[in-house]
Design an enzyme around this catalytic site. Structure first.
Site, PDB file in Angstrom:
ATOM      1  N   LYS A   1       0.856  -1.190   0.000  1.00 37.46           N
ATOM      2  CA  LYS A   1       0.000   0.000   0.000  1.00 37.46           C
ATOM      3  C   LYS A   1       0.895   1.245   0.000  1.00 37.46           C
ATOM      4  O   LYS A   1       1.470   1.617   1.007  1.00 37.46           O
ATOM      5  CB  LYS A   1      -0.930   0.051   1.217  1.00 37.46           C
ATOM      6  CG  LYS A   1      -2.019   1.090   0.998  1.00 37.46           C
ATOM      7  CD  LYS A   1      -2.577   1.693   2.250  1.00 37.46           C
ATOM      8  CE  LYS A   1      -1.781   2.789   2.861  1.00 37.46           C
ATOM      9  NZ  LYS A   1      -1.630   4.020   2.060  1.00 37.46           N
TER      10      LYS A   1
ATOM     11  N   GLU B   1       9.758   1.103  10.987  1.00 38.82           N
ATOM     12  CA  GLU B   1      10.797   2.126  10.815  1.00 38.82           C
ATOM     13  C   GLU B   1      10.089   3.462  10.980  1.00 38.82           C
ATOM     14  O   GLU B   1       9.303   3.864  10.116  1.00 38.82           O
ATOM     15  CB  GLU B   1      11.435   1.963   9.435  1.00 38.82           C
ATOM     16  CG  GLU B   1      12.854   2.496   9.398  1.00 38.82           C
ATOM     17  CD  GLU B   1      12.916   3.871   8.783  1.00 38.82           C
ATOM     18  OE1 GLU B   1      12.783   4.848   9.562  1.00 38.82           O
ATOM     19  OE2 GLU B   1      13.076   3.977   7.560  1.00 38.82           O
TER      20      GLU B   1
ATOM     21  N   CYS C   1      13.201  10.603   7.442  1.00 37.99           N
ATOM     22  CA  CYS C   1      13.128  10.196   8.853  1.00 37.99           C
ATOM     23  C   CYS C   1      14.507  10.329   9.488  1.00 37.99           C
ATOM     24  O   CYS C   1      14.626  10.441  10.694  1.00 37.99           O
ATOM     25  CB  CYS C   1      12.568   8.797   9.003  1.00 37.99           C
ATOM     26  SG  CYS C   1      13.190   7.673   7.788  1.00 37.99           S
TER      27      CYS C   1
HETATM   28  P1  ADP Z   1       3.426  10.593   7.372  1.00 43.41           P
HETATM   29  O1  ADP Z   1       3.261  11.317   8.665  1.00 43.41           O
HETATM   30  O2  ADP Z   1       4.821  10.506   6.896  1.00 43.41           O
HETATM   31  O3  ADP Z   1       2.403  10.921   6.316  1.00 43.41           O
HETATM   32  P2  ADP Z   1       2.035   8.291   8.193  1.00 43.41           P
HETATM   33  O4  ADP Z   1       2.589   7.468   9.291  1.00 43.41           O
HETATM   34  O5  ADP Z   1       0.824   9.099   8.429  1.00 43.41           O
HETATM   35  O6  ADP Z   1       3.253   9.112   7.707  1.00 43.41           O
HETATM   36  O7  ADP Z   1       1.770   7.414   6.895  1.00 43.41           O
HETATM   37  C1  ADP Z   1       2.643   6.426   6.425  1.00 43.41           C
HETATM   38  C2  ADP Z   1       1.831   5.342   5.768  1.00 43.41           C
HETATM   39  O8  ADP Z   1       0.956   4.777   6.728  1.00 43.41           O
HETATM   40  C3  ADP Z   1       0.946   5.808   4.609  1.00 43.41           C
HETATM   41  O9  ADP Z   1       0.931   4.796   3.609  1.00 43.41           O
HETATM   42  C4  ADP Z   1      -0.419   5.932   5.271  1.00 43.41           C
HETATM   43  O10 ADP Z   1      -1.493   5.772   4.374  1.00 43.41           O
HETATM   44  C5  ADP Z   1      -0.376   4.780   6.250  1.00 43.41           C
HETATM   45  N1  ADP Z   1      -1.293   4.907   7.387  1.00 43.41           N
HETATM   46  C6  ADP Z   1      -1.734   6.037   7.993  1.00 43.41           C
HETATM   47  N2  ADP Z   1      -2.582   5.748   9.008  1.00 43.41           N
HETATM   48  C7  ADP Z   1      -2.691   4.399   9.055  1.00 43.41           C
HETATM   49  C8  ADP Z   1      -3.401   3.467   9.882  1.00 43.41           C
HETATM   50  N3  ADP Z   1      -4.180   3.879  10.877  1.00 43.41           N
HETATM   51  N4  ADP Z   1      -3.248   2.150   9.635  1.00 43.41           N
HETATM   52  C9  ADP Z   1      -2.444   1.715   8.650  1.00 43.41           C
HETATM   53  N5  ADP Z   1      -1.763   2.526   7.829  1.00 43.41           N
HETATM   54  C10 ADP Z   1      -1.865   3.854   8.021  1.00 43.41           C
END
Ligand code: ADP
Length: 501
Positions: free
Chosen positions: A198, A273, A307
């Site tokens: 994803k 990570e 990061c």
């Molecule tokens: P950033 O702050 O760098 O945008 P995120 O941690 O929000 O990073 O997002 C990183 C990835 O995790 C993206 O692919 C996002 O769609 C996914 N993501 C965000 N929220 C969730 C969740 N609750 N469960 C699973 N994946 C998530």
């Protein structure tokens, strides 16, 4: 096509972008999402829509996980290691042959400069495929001399076998879209797993173009499934899915915690990570010219959206004023613009949301009394640009010194002694990377021992390689990506006993 850029768009890329909407890749076929929903993805240099992409949710996750399971039980598991190597090498060749258009696509969707995409993202991506293409024929178990106390004199043959973990769910961020995807795909495939990937909702396009190349390379259907969608829907469904054996995630610490909770249902293996607030420590006895470049690149590479950004810069007091001025002067002369313009030195942030988030950190720095020496605002005009920003006189307790900003914001702080800087550098919940600049070899290695971080760079910054393990201490995550340790984490060990009596 609404793309403001000086560079001519590669014809393959023009063709790819001319699609009305980009479907999901499930079971070797391109299909719309079950809901029929699409979302728009943008060019952050202009804010304009770049493409429409099918939006996966839990139904598509179900289909992708089933397709991956079927692939595992089908031709993929019957391929010999040598055949797997050939497929991975073919993929590496294809990615290399298409690197110009992939670099342009990365720049268009993420905002990064074409120079960074071409000299960083693409060579590293190809390097990952090549490195892991060499592994399938080298993954092996061991024979172990066992003894059974309650069966004296008995003889056994005991050996171990490394088997794939199974279906891997990969959830990745938007800062290095292709590289992050391949960091998971290459080792997972080398070990014989199947993957549901994803991509981040902000940057789904390079993964989809890669999907086309994977099929062209002859990867059996369902071995890699690509399902763009949003975190709380597609991401959460993947993390919770009982048919997924392992989740590999890169992103924020906050979402990492959610992933860990969601994965508890079927006790998935999890590699995380997560964030960082990394110290970049410059001693007065360093090669100051090299250190100045390292400070600049460490914090501003990829618009600071790393990061591993060296966002807490500690400079030994006797050189503090001088180094702060050098950094600020350089920041003021950075040429910002669309990443596709070869003259551009810094592109936009990935999204409006990210720009606003970074600007709010800058405001908090000003309010908390840090001294603004460069930048400190959005650039005028369209696109999500923030000027490279340098703060001096930053207190350790200020928000800008503690929290991950994920943008071009440097906090520079003076220090007096080794012990002081070690304790301040380590006073963070994060521990992803650190860098130390000094000509004193003993001091450099002492620092490397004392700093709590998964990677310590000595007299360099942002060096990575497929062969070097990558991952965090403390709340920067656990498990390691890349290297032989990724091979361990994408396999599981079986212990076999044979009675020879
Ligand atoms: P950033 O702050 O760098 O945008 P995120 O941690 O929000 O990073 O997002 C990183 C990835 O995790 C993206 O692919 C996002 O769609 C996914 N993501 C965000 N929220 C969730 C969740 N609750 N469960 C699973 N994946 C998530």
């Amino acid at each position: 096509m609404p793309i403001a850029a000086a560079l001519e768009i590669h014809p393959n890329l023009q063709k790819f972008l001319s699609k009305k909407s980009h479907p999901l890749l499930i079971g070797g076929r391109w299909a719309e999402s079950a809901s029929g929903k699409v979302f728009k993805t943008h060019n952050p240099a202009t804010g304009e829509v770049l493409a429409s992409v099918s939006e996966a949710d839990s139904k598509d996750v179900d289909a992708a996980v089933s397709a991956a399971r079927k692939a595992l039980e089908g031709p993929w598991s019957k391929m010999s290691p040598a055949e797997r190597e050939r497929v991975l090498n073919k993929i590496a060749d294809l990615v290399e042959a298409h690197s110009e258009e992939l670099a342009q696509l990365e720049t268009l969707n993420n905002g990064k400069t074409i120079r960074e995409a071409k000299n960083g993202d693409l060579p590293l991506t190809i390097g990952l495929w090549r490195y892991f293409a060499g592994w399938p024929t080298k993954i092996h178990g061991e024979t172990i001399p066992v003894s059974v106390p309650y069966y004296p004199g008995a003889k056994f043959l005991h050996y171990t076998v490394r088997e794939p973990v199974g279906v891997i769910g990969a959830i990745i961020p938007w800062n290095f879209p292709l590289l992050m995807a391949v960091e998971r795909l290459a080792p997972a495939l080398a070990c014989g797993n199947a993957v549901v990937l994803k991509p981040a909702e902000q940057t789904p396009l390079s993964a989809l173009r890669l999907g086309e190349l994977l099929l062209e390379a002859g990867l059996p259907e369902g071995v890699v499934n690509i399902i763009p969608g949003f975190g709380p829907t597609a991401g959460a469904a993947l993390a919770a899915h009982s048919g997924v054996d392992k989740i590999t995630f890169t992103g924020s610490t906050e979402v990492g915690r959610e992933i860990l909770k969601a994965s508890a249902g079927n006790l998935k293996r999890v590699t995380l990570e997560l964030g960082g607030k990394s110290p970049n420590i410059v001693f007065a006895d360093a090669d100051l010219e090299a250190a100045a470049k390292g400070m600049f690149m460490g914090v501003f590479y990829n618009q600071g959206q790393c990061c591993s950004a060296g966002s807490r810069i500690f400079v030994e007091k006797s050189k503090y004023e001088e180094m702060v001025q050098i950094l600020a002067e350089r920041a003021k002369t950075v040429r910002q613009g669309p990443g596709l313009d070869p003259k551009t030195q810094m592109g936009p942030l990935v999204s409006e949301e990210q720009r606003n988030r970074v600007l709010s950190y800058i405001e908090s720095g000003k309010k908390e009394g840090a001294k603004l020496l460069a930048g400190g605002e959005a650039a005028s005009g369209p696109g999500y640009f923030v000027k490279p920003t340098v703060f001096s006189d930053v207190g350790d307790s200020m928000k800008i010194a503690r929290e991950e900003i994920f943008g071009p914001v440097a906090s520079v702080m003076p220090f007096d002694s080794v012990d002081e800087v070690v304790s301040r550098a380590n006073a963070s919940p994060y521990g992803l990377v650190a860098a130390v600049w000094t000509k004193d070899v003993k001091k450099a290695h002492q620092m490397a021992q004392k700093i709590q971080a998964g990677t310590v760079w000595i007299n360099c910054y942002h060096f990575v390689d497929a062969a070097a393990p990558w991952g965090g201490f403390k709340q920067s995550g656990y498990g390691r990506e890349k290297s032989q340790y990724a091979i361990e984490s994408y396999t599981q060990l079986k212990s076999v006993w044979v009675d020879l009596n």
